[in-house]
Design an enzyme around this catalytic site. Structure first.
Site, PDB file in Angstrom:
ATOM      1  N   ASP A  77     -34.209   4.262 -22.439  1.00 25.04           N
ATOM      2  CA  ASP A  77     -34.259   4.737 -23.818  1.00 25.04           C
ATOM      3  C   ASP A  77     -35.675   4.698 -24.380  1.00 25.04           C
ATOM      4  OD1 ASP A  77     -34.293   1.936 -23.785  1.00 25.04           O
ATOM      5  OD2 ASP A  77     -32.305   1.746 -24.656  1.00 25.04           O
ATOM      6  N   ASN A 144     -24.395  -6.190 -30.383  1.00 24.42           N
ATOM      7  CA  ASN A 144     -23.175  -5.437 -30.720  1.00 24.42           C
ATOM      8  C   ASN A 144     -22.514  -4.846 -29.478  1.00 24.42           C
ATOM      9  OD1 ASN A 144     -24.934  -3.438 -30.011  1.00 24.42           O
ATOM     10  ND2 ASN A 144     -24.893  -2.357 -31.968  1.00 24.42           N
ATOM     11  N   HIS A 146     -24.099  -3.001 -27.156  1.00 26.74           N
ATOM     12  CA  HIS A 146     -24.673  -1.746 -26.652  1.00 26.74           C
ATOM     13  C   HIS A 146     -25.336  -1.958 -25.291  1.00 26.74           C
ATOM     14  CE1 HIS A 146     -28.795  -2.337 -28.950  1.00 26.74           C
ATOM     15  NE2 HIS A 146     -28.882  -2.818 -27.733  1.00 26.74           N
ATOM     16  N   GLU A 151     -24.629   2.809 -28.860  1.00 25.77           N
ATOM     17  CA  GLU A 151     -24.092   1.936 -29.888  1.00 25.77           C
ATOM     18  C   GLU A 151     -22.558   1.999 -29.889  1.00 25.77           C
ATOM     19  OE1 GLU A 151     -26.201   0.004 -30.876  1.00 25.77           O
ATOM     20  OE2 GLU A 151     -27.884   0.835 -31.987  1.00 25.77           O
TER      21      GLU A 151
HETATM   22  C1  F6R Z   1     -33.567  -1.780 -23.858  1.00 28.05           C
HETATM   23  C2  F6R Z   1     -32.138  -1.520 -24.072  1.00 28.05           C
HETATM   24  C3  F6R Z   1     -31.273  -2.435 -24.867  1.00 28.05           C
HETATM   25  C4  F6R Z   1     -31.558  -3.919 -24.629  1.00 28.05           C
HETATM   26  C5  F6R Z   1     -30.683  -4.787 -25.513  1.00 28.05           C
HETATM   27  C6  F6R Z   1     -30.995  -6.256 -25.359  1.00 28.05           C
HETATM   28  O1  F6R Z   1     -34.147  -0.775 -23.067  1.00 28.05           O
HETATM   29  O2  F6R Z   1     -31.695  -0.521 -23.621  1.00 28.05           O
HETATM   30  O3  F6R Z   1     -29.926  -2.157 -24.572  1.00 28.05           O
HETATM   31  O4  F6R Z   1     -31.323  -4.220 -23.272  1.00 28.05           O
HETATM   32  O5  F6R Z   1     -30.850  -4.419 -26.846  1.00 28.05           O
HETATM   33  O6  F6R Z   1     -32.273  -6.504 -25.848  1.00 28.05           O
HETATM   34  P1  F6R Z   1     -32.986  -7.916 -25.578  1.00 28.05           P
HETATM   35  O7  F6R Z   1     -33.222  -8.001 -24.114  1.00 28.05           O
HETATM   36  O8  F6R Z   1     -34.293  -7.832 -26.334  1.00 28.05           O
HETATM   37  O9  F6R Z   1     -32.052  -8.958 -26.076  1.00 28.05           O
END
Ligand code: F6R
Length: 248
Positions: A77, A144, A146, A151
């Site tokens: 992403d 959440n 994701h 989302e």
């Molecule tokens: C990042 C991504 C997100 C993160 C998730 C957890 O490329 O796609 O899904 O993996 O938000 O973020 P952290 O690792 O910062 O807790």
């Protein structure tokens, strides 16, 4: 290295004492692929979770001469509106944490700046197919549920697309951006369907803060309300977590 295994709905869950040991187990998988295949396509994540994993890959390259010459990376992403040189872009993150330090063949990222989101997303999907698909996909999990920026509400067959970020996701990003106003409102993300086409998926999560959502994703019903729960349907998923994250 000590880890304990829990088998659940076809998911392999390995609990390690530390995130460093869990990250080394993920690095072992990548190393095995690099030693076996002429061409390795890795799906890659950003955020705080993969930091020890990227450190370990860089260490193996520097200290053990592990070559990434046949590796191409595809990131999950990118935030909308951030040029690649913006310090909070995922492009900058990947350069700093990984690509500047290894000899990867090519890095692919969704753009933060684009004229036409649909076209940019279609081109990304086509690039993955043209390169032969993803051999191995790394994931973190959002508070959440994701994966990527899929989302809650994201359908199982969703493809790479533009998505508006949840309030919760934006609040979680304030620690990087400084204020909520600076956190982008939208992003481009690989879809759930795109992610589920990877041959193997490894999800990592650390700390007590992830325990509750992990339990929902891995043990709860398979539902778009917890996008990570779709991993239960894949059949070749490994969950690497530390002890705190396993206490849900
Ligand atoms: C990042 C991504 C997100 C993160 C998730 C957890 O490329 O796609 O899904 O993996 O938000 O973020 P952290 O690792 O910062 O807790």
């Amino acid at each position: 290295m000590q880890s304990s295994k829990i088998e659940r709905s076809g998911l392999q869950i390995d609990v390690f004492p530390t995130r460093e040991e869990a990250s080394a187990a993920a690095a072992d998988e990548v190393e095995a692929l690099l030693r076996k295949k002429d061409s390795v396509n890795l799906g890659l994540a950003t955020g705080s979770t993969p930091l020890p994993f990227y450190r370990e890959l860089v260490r193996r390259h520097r200290e053990e001469g592990l070559s990434f010459a046949q590796m191409e990376g595809f990131n999950l992403d990118e935030y909308e509106g951030l040029p690649s040189e913006h310090p909070e872009s995922y492009d900058s993150f990947m350069q700093q944490q990984l690509y500047a330090h290894i000899d990867a063949r090519e890095s692919h990222l969704l753009p933060g700046i684009y004229q036409n989101a649909e076209e940019a997303c279609r081109a990304y999907e086509e690039k993955i197919v043209e390169k032969g698909g993803l051999d191995w996909q790394l994931l973190g999990i959002g508070g959440n549920g994701h994966i990527g920026f899929n989302e809650p509400g994201s359908p199982v067959d969703s493809r790479t697309r533009r998505i508006e970020l949840d309030e919760r996701t934006r609040r979680d990003a304030v620690k990087q951006f400084g204020t909520l106003e600076k956190v982008p409102l939208a992003a481009l993300t690989m879809g759930i369907g795109t992610i589920l086409e990877a041959k193997r998926i490894v999800l990592m999560a650390w700390g007590a803060g992830k325990a509750g959502i992990l339990q929902k994703a891995l043990q709860g019903p398979v539902t778009a309300e917890v996008p990570a729960s779709f991993l239960q349907t894949h059949g070749n998923v490994r969950i690497l977590i530390d002890e705190e994250a396993s206490q849900g």
